[in-house]
Enzyme design. Structure first.
Site, mmCIF file in Angstrom:
data_model
loop_
_atom_site.group_PDB
_atom_site.id
_atom_site.type_symbol
_atom_site.label_atom_id
_atom_site.label_comp_id
_atom_site.label_asym_id
_atom_site.label_seq_id
_atom_site.Cartn_x
_atom_site.Cartn_y
_atom_site.Cartn_z
ATOM 1 C CD GLU A 1 -2.796 1.219 0.042
ATOM 2 O OE1 GLU A 1 -3.649 0.337 -0.087
ATOM 3 O OE2 GLU A 1 -2.655 2.132 -0.796
ATOM 4 C CB SER B 1 -4.937 1.148 -3.103
ATOM 5 O OG SER B 1 -5.463 0.751 -1.881
ATOM 6 C CG ASP C 1 -1.017 5.007 -0.986
ATOM 7 O OD1 ASP C 1 -1.730 4.626 -1.942
ATOM 8 O OD2 ASP C 1 -1.324 4.845 0.199
#
Ligand SMILES: *[C@@H]1O[C@H](CO)[C@@H](O)[C@H](O)[C@H]1NC(C)=O
Ligand SMILES: *[C@@H]1O[C@H](CO)[C@@H](O)[C@H](O)[C@H]1NC(C)=O
Ligand SMILES: *[C@@H]1O[C@H](CO)[C@@H](O)[C@H](O)[C@H]1NC(C)=O
Ligand SMILES: *[C@@H]1O[C@H](CO)[C@@H](O)[C@H](O)[C@H]1NC(C)=O
Length: 703
Positions: free
Chosen positions: A307, A603, A311
């Site tokens: 994650e 995401s 990002d």
């Protein structure tokens, strides 16, 4: 670095406080009353009643629209932290603040102020001349048609910091109760208020056998020929018309919320080196450790679970030279879930708004014990200090790629939290969140259901399971889109739906087997939050369409009674619809544990959309404008402006095509077909993906 920041904040605070004492018109009558007679004698004792405002929970929505709706005269006039704090202050504090203000005049003694608890009033009798000074007004006698005498004024003022605590002053625009004349003229001295999971998955990257480009890729530069199966920052920029970023403005640093999962600089550097030619590969974010959160980690660390890497890859490559800030939240015992705390983002919100730490709303004061982590944390490796309250400044844009089933958290808990997100919007922050990855379900296994649905008598229920925080109407919820393998960036995208497990990883051929793990952009309707006005018309339009979802049984939650799944329904037709917008969330090539893989999920979409908003805020900074803040009302092309309490301008530009409408695809799960994308808003891809040049023009033209 941190010390510098704290000092800068203190300077801002002083300015805000001194501005807040300047008087503002609190109430004003548009037309004078007919029976207006002479000015009240300056020494006449008049009964002043100050109606205290409670904590304004229900006015929050309207206040936010005043600064976020493009039709409002006060668009973009965000409030300071202090103004927002006092606006929503609990009643006790309200009483204290208003009393202190009255006592500050030295004309009134403490014993003269009477607090009528149950009425929420402060009462003081005082000479008209003192009241006129306090309220910046002139009092007049008014004779009613019954011959009674009342007193009042056409308008009055209050200092800005008091105004937010007061409902009304009487006599004022509201006249006094009928008085006998002699009372008015009497002389004399005065008498006597879930732990979120990342919305992401990954697999080995597919590559076309040989170098065979998809049909239609012929005229495109090499870097854009494979975007259907290998998305890169170059592909994303081409899809949305995003230029190479230029600015580094301290006020526009972009924030990323992370918890437990931690980035590896080595992975990020590999990505930047390979896919972001304009960015030095060693570019790193600033890490803010909230309550003992720690990042980065080594590439092989078990906390480097995709994650955070993703990002950062996206945000840095789209906005560099702008800086990126990682809020790494909660110490390991709590972030890992070992302590069984299912709470979500409360400790983070505490750290960026001290007033939230002990704020009371919806019957809850402060963090929830047993739900949120508590500090100091005495567990091994725990954060050995008190909880951080108001320690850090929040960036203008924050992307949260975490979430979970709304139903896992108590309703008052999420209402209180969502109310805080509204307050951040009032201050000009844009809070984005990914919408989830399993269509109309949560995630496999959620709520003891094989597919993450609700209402099962066995292990697989039929009822849709909406996501939080996407259900909060003050969040900008971002869904995901994709290209199909033989498409190029010139083709319209579809809703992100991919059978990851069925992908032939060796040959790169499209899904071949039967679906093993279906990944689909999250969307639907909240069970906790009713539909906000800003999207009412767009959602209503969707609900009249002749599409397959119309055959689904539904239920309607109108009051506070939970009736999830009632009458065999599978979704709440009255709920807040999400997502609001979307962006590409499939086939991103990136590195994890130093290995190149393909990533899928909403995401990816949230940091892309957040980057777009950051770039727009930068351009607004250049022309001396503030941040766009809460963007939903400006994006939903609402023609209706339902607040008539203040002036409005008619929108001259009704239909800005600031988003590319996505009309193909769906988000099935829970044993039914889910919702279908269509023209206009839909609970699959929202209003669509960014059309950066149009969006920039639109937001640059707003005040
Ligand atoms: C990372 O890669 C190394 C080398 O391939 C491997 O030994 C290690 O187990 C991996 N770490 C994780 C968390 O998968
Ligand atoms: C935690 O902090 C307190 C006070 O600062 C100290 O007395 C105590 O020894 C610390 N405990 C640990 C485990 O570090
Ligand atoms: C790719 O697109 C072309 C034109 O739209 C179509 O003719 C072809 O069948 C497609 N190929 C695949 C493998 O889907
Ligand atoms: C539309 O979406 C479906 C999946 O729902 C996909 O198979 C199809 O290729 C898409 N069509 C286009 C034109 O993108």
């Amino acid at each position: 670095m941190l010390w510098q920041q704290v000092l800068a904040n203190t300077a801002l605070l002083t300015v805000a406080l001194s501005l807040s004492t300047s008087p503002v018109v609190h109430e004003k009558r548009s037309v004078s009353l007919p029976g207006k007679r002479r000015r009240v004698h300056s020494d006449a004792i008049i009964p002043v009643r100050i109606g205290l405002r409670q904590n304004n929970l229900h006015t929050g929505y309207d206040r936010l629209m005043e600064v976020s709706h493009p039709g409002s005269m006060t668009y973009g006039k965000h409030l300071s932290k202090e103004e927002v704090h006092s606006l929503f202050a609990p009643a006790d504090e309200t009483i204290k603040i208003v009393k202190n203000w009255l006592l500050g005049f030295n004309l009134i003694q403490k014993r003269d102020i009477i607090h009528y608890e149950n009425k929420g009033w402060l009462a003081v009798d005082m000479p008209a001349k003192h009241a006129e000074t306090l309220f910046g007004t002139e009092y007049y006698e008014h004779e009613t048609n019954k011959g009674e005498l009342r007193i009042g004024c056409d308008q009055y003022h209050l200092p800005r910091h008091i105004s937010s605590h007061v409902d009304f002053v009487k006599p004022g625009v509201k006249l006094s109760a009928p008085l006998k004349k002699r009372e008015i003229e009497k002389r004399g001295s005065p008498r006597s208020s879930p732990g979120g999971i990342p919305h992401l998955s990954n697999t080995n990257p597919p590559h076309y056998r040989g170098l065979e480009p998809p049909f239609g890729a012929g005229g495109l530069p090499l870097a854009l020929q494979n975007c259907g199966v290998n998305i890169t920052p170059t592909c994303i920029k081409a899809l949305y018309g995003i230029p190479t970023a230029r600015y580094h403005q301290p006020e526009n640093s972009m924030g990323l919320f992370e918890t437990y999962d931690a980035f590896s600089q080595e992975d990020v550097s590999l990505f930047l080196g390979k896919f972001a030619g304009n960015v030095p590969s060693h570019t790193a974010p600033q890490v803010i450790s909230v309550d003992g959160g720690k990042a980065p980690v080594k590439p092989g660390n078990h906390r480097n679970g995709r994650e955070s890497d993703i990002d950062l890859d996206l945000a840095i490559s789209l906005i560099y030279p702008q800086s990126v800030m990682v809020y790494q939240v909660d110490d390991l015992p709590i972030a890992s879930g070992k302590e069984q705390t299912i709470g979500f983002i409360n400790t983070f919100l505490d750290s960026i708004d001290g007033s939230y730490c002990d704020y009371t709303a919806f019957g809850i004061t402060g963090d929830s014990p047993g739900v949120d982590g508590s500090y100091p944390d005495t567990h091994q490796g725990g954060f050995n200090s008190s909880r951080e309250c108001g320690t850090y400044e929040l960036t203008r844009v924050l992307s949260i790629s975490y979430g979970g089933p709304e139903i896992d958290l108590p309703k008052p808990y999420v209402e209180r939290q969502c109310n805080e997100i509204m307050k951040l919007g009032l201050q000009g922050h844009t809070i984005l969140s990914s919408s989830g990855d399993f269509g109309v379900a949560a995630f496999p296994g959620a709520d003891s259901d094989k597919k993450g649905c609700l209402g099962g008598v066995s292990s697989s229920g039929p009822v849709y399971n909406p996501d939080y925080p996407s259900g909060c109407p003050y969040i900008t919820s971002v869904g995901a889109t994709r290209l199909y393998p033989n498409q190029t960036i010139k083709d319209p995208e579809s809703a992100m739906q991919v059978d990851i497990a069925a992908w032939n990883r060796v040959t790169g051929d499209g899904p071949t087997g039967s679906p093993l793990r279906l990944f689909a952009t999250g969307g639907g309707f909240s069970n906790y939050f009713p539909r906000p006005d800003y999207q009412a018309q767009d959602v209503a339009n969707y609900l009249t369409k002749d599409l397959p979802f119309q055959s689904l049984p539904y239920y309607e939650i109108t009051a506070d009674t939970p009736r999830i799944g009632q009458n065999g329904g599978v979704y709440n037709r009255f709920g807040r619809g999400y997502p609001d917008v979307s962006a590409n969330g499939a086939f991103l090539l990136a590195f994890l544990n130093l290995t190149e893989r393909s990533f899928f999920g909403t995401s990816l979409a949230s940091p892309i959309f957040g980057s777009v908003i950051t770039l727009i805020n930068e351009e607004r900074s250049v022309i001396g404008k503030g941040p766009v803040g809460f963007i939903n009302p400006a994006l939903y092309k609402s023609k209706k402006f339902p607040w008539n309490t203040f002036e409005m301008v008619v929108l001259t530009r009704i239909d800005p095509s600031v988003l590319n409408d996505i009309t193909n695809g769906s988000n099935p799960n829970c044993g039914s077909q889910g919702f279908q994308a269509s023209k206009g808003w839909d609970p699959v891809t929202g209003l669509g993906t960014p059309n950066y040049p149009e969006m920039l023009t639109y937001f640059s033209n707003l005040p």
